[in-house]
Design a protein around this motif. Structure first.
Motif: not given
Ligand code: PLP
Length: 392
Positions: A83-85, A88, A109, A152, A181, A183-184, A203, A205-206, A215-216, A335
């Motif tokens: 997962s993203g968590m 981290i 986050f 982030e 991070d 992710c965005f 993450s 996942t997004k 989830i990853g 998201l």
């Molecule tokens: C969702 C998110 C995470 C966590 O990721 P998961 O895959 O839900 O564990 C971390 N950082 C940001 C910016 C996120 O949007």
């Protein structure tokens, strides 16, 4: 493959075809691997011979995803995680020890904040939170034991942009690693490693998946920072990405550049439309010239991204009525999906934050966050207009 453009890397990099001559990447759902002999097993276990051992830490599908994403971010190495968590967590567990100090943006986050305050603190790692946009606060927060800076950009949900050049200089001057991070933006819009960051977190996942299926997460950086510290922790503690999920993300990467372009184009159009709507008080989108850091965003990112936040005129009741008047949009906190999602941050993603702190951070009760998907922009506008037009 390094000489190829990112769109090509996203489609073709990182995978070695098997003897079956498949054109699409194969999935390897196997927990372990078989050796030709006892001697080969011994050589694999000692690390003398490179190759697969056990899918907690070596799996061909997961490795293909890691190789591809590393090339796209411009990093030497990548570790995929469950997962993203856990990306981290693995980064901090691998790089820090008790007594170390971290400086983090306060606009991160929510769950990352909980990880810092509730769990890393138990192991003697202290985190100081500073402003996302005031780079001087970062320099002032550095202590002799500071080892890492974390942020982030743009932030969720207010899309505040952190100055990567300024903050990475502070990290270098103080022998700290800068962890971003990403992710965005994804590597399609922004490559933090090229702008001075040492580690990029995802993450998956997004946007990397992009269709809300799995989830990853992932951690990318130099071999020195990633291989022994982060992969070593992941291999031992076991927050591993499954081969099935790795395959989904691998396929997600293939369409990432066209999806990001389409997300950004719709998000820009929506942000412009919201700006002109009489029931809207303020719009937050880094691609709008009215954004306070429009120029910094334009320097760091190739487009504004897929997230738009706005304040309606009024309070929580008015924000909720806009959300509840939608018929198509998904009311969900996820998201980066092809399905547009709508969220009320104050009572969902940021509900665990102390109310005083929440207000200070600008997460007011009239704030709505949209992750703009790939439906027709006209239909997205119509769905929002249902509630907004009633507030005029
Ligand atoms: C969702 C998110 C995470 C966590 O990721 P998961 O895959 O839900 O564990 C971390 N950082 C940001 C910016 C996120 O949007």
């Amino acid at each position: 493959m390094q000489e190829f453009d990112i769109e090509t890397l996203a489609v073709r990099a990182g995978y070695d075809q098997t003897g079956e001559q498949e054109n699409s990447e194969a999935i390897f759902p196997t927990s372990s691997f078989r050796y030709h002999s006892a001697a080969q097993a011994a050589a694999r276990f000692s690390g003398e011979e490179k190759g697969n051992v056990y899918s907690r830490f070596t799996n061909p599908t997961v490795r293909a995803f890691e190789n591809r994403l590393a090339l796209m971010e411009g990093g030497e190495a990548c570790v995929a995680t469950a997962s993203g968590m856990s990306a981290i967590l693995s980064t901090f567990m691998g790089l820090l020890q008790s007594g170390d100090h971290v400086v983090s943006s306060q606009s991160i986050f929510g769950t990352t904040k909980v990880l810092f305050n509730k769990y890393l603190s138990k192991f003697g790692v202290e985190v100081t939170f500073v402003s996302q946009t005031q780079s001087s606060e970062w320099a002032e927060a550095i202590q002799p034991n500071t080892k890492a800076l974390f942020l982030e950009t743009p932030s969720n949900p207010l899309t505040e942009v952190a100055d990567l050049e300024a903050i990475s200089k502070i990290a270098k001057d103080n022998d700290c690693v800068l962890i971003v991070d990403n992710c965005f933006c994804t590597p399609i819009l922004q490559r933090p490693l090229e702008q001075g960051a040492d580690i990029v977190i995802h993450s998956a996942t997004k946007f990397l998946d992009g269709q809300g299926r799995a989830i990853g997460g992932a951690v990318i950086g130099s071999s020195e920072l990633i291989e022994e510290p982060v992969r070593g922790f992941m291999r031992t503690a076991g927050p591993t990405m499954s081969p099935f999920n790795a395959w989904i993300f691998l396929k997600g990467l293939e369409t990432l550049s066209v999806r990001m372009e389409a997300h950004c184009q719709r998000a820009f159009e929506l942000a412009s439309w919201l700006t002109d709507h009489p029931a809207v008080e303020q719009v937050f989108y880094p691609g709008l010239e009215s954004h306070p850091q429009y120029e910094l965003a334009a320097k760091q990112q190739s487009a504004g991204g897929g997230l738009v936040s706005f304040r309606v005129k009024g309070f929580q009741d008015q924000a909720w009525s806009v959300i509840d008047s939608t018929k198509m949009l998904s009311i969900t906190a996820n998201l980066g999906d092809v399905k547009t999602s709508i969220t009320h941050p104050a009572t969902t993603t940021h509900s665990r934050v102390d109310p005083q702190e929440r207000l200070q951070a600008g997460i007011t009760d009239n704030l709505i966050r949209i992750s703009v998907g790939l439906e027709s922009i006209e239909d997205i506008k119509k769905d929002l207009a249902r509630g907004l037009d009633r507030l005029i």
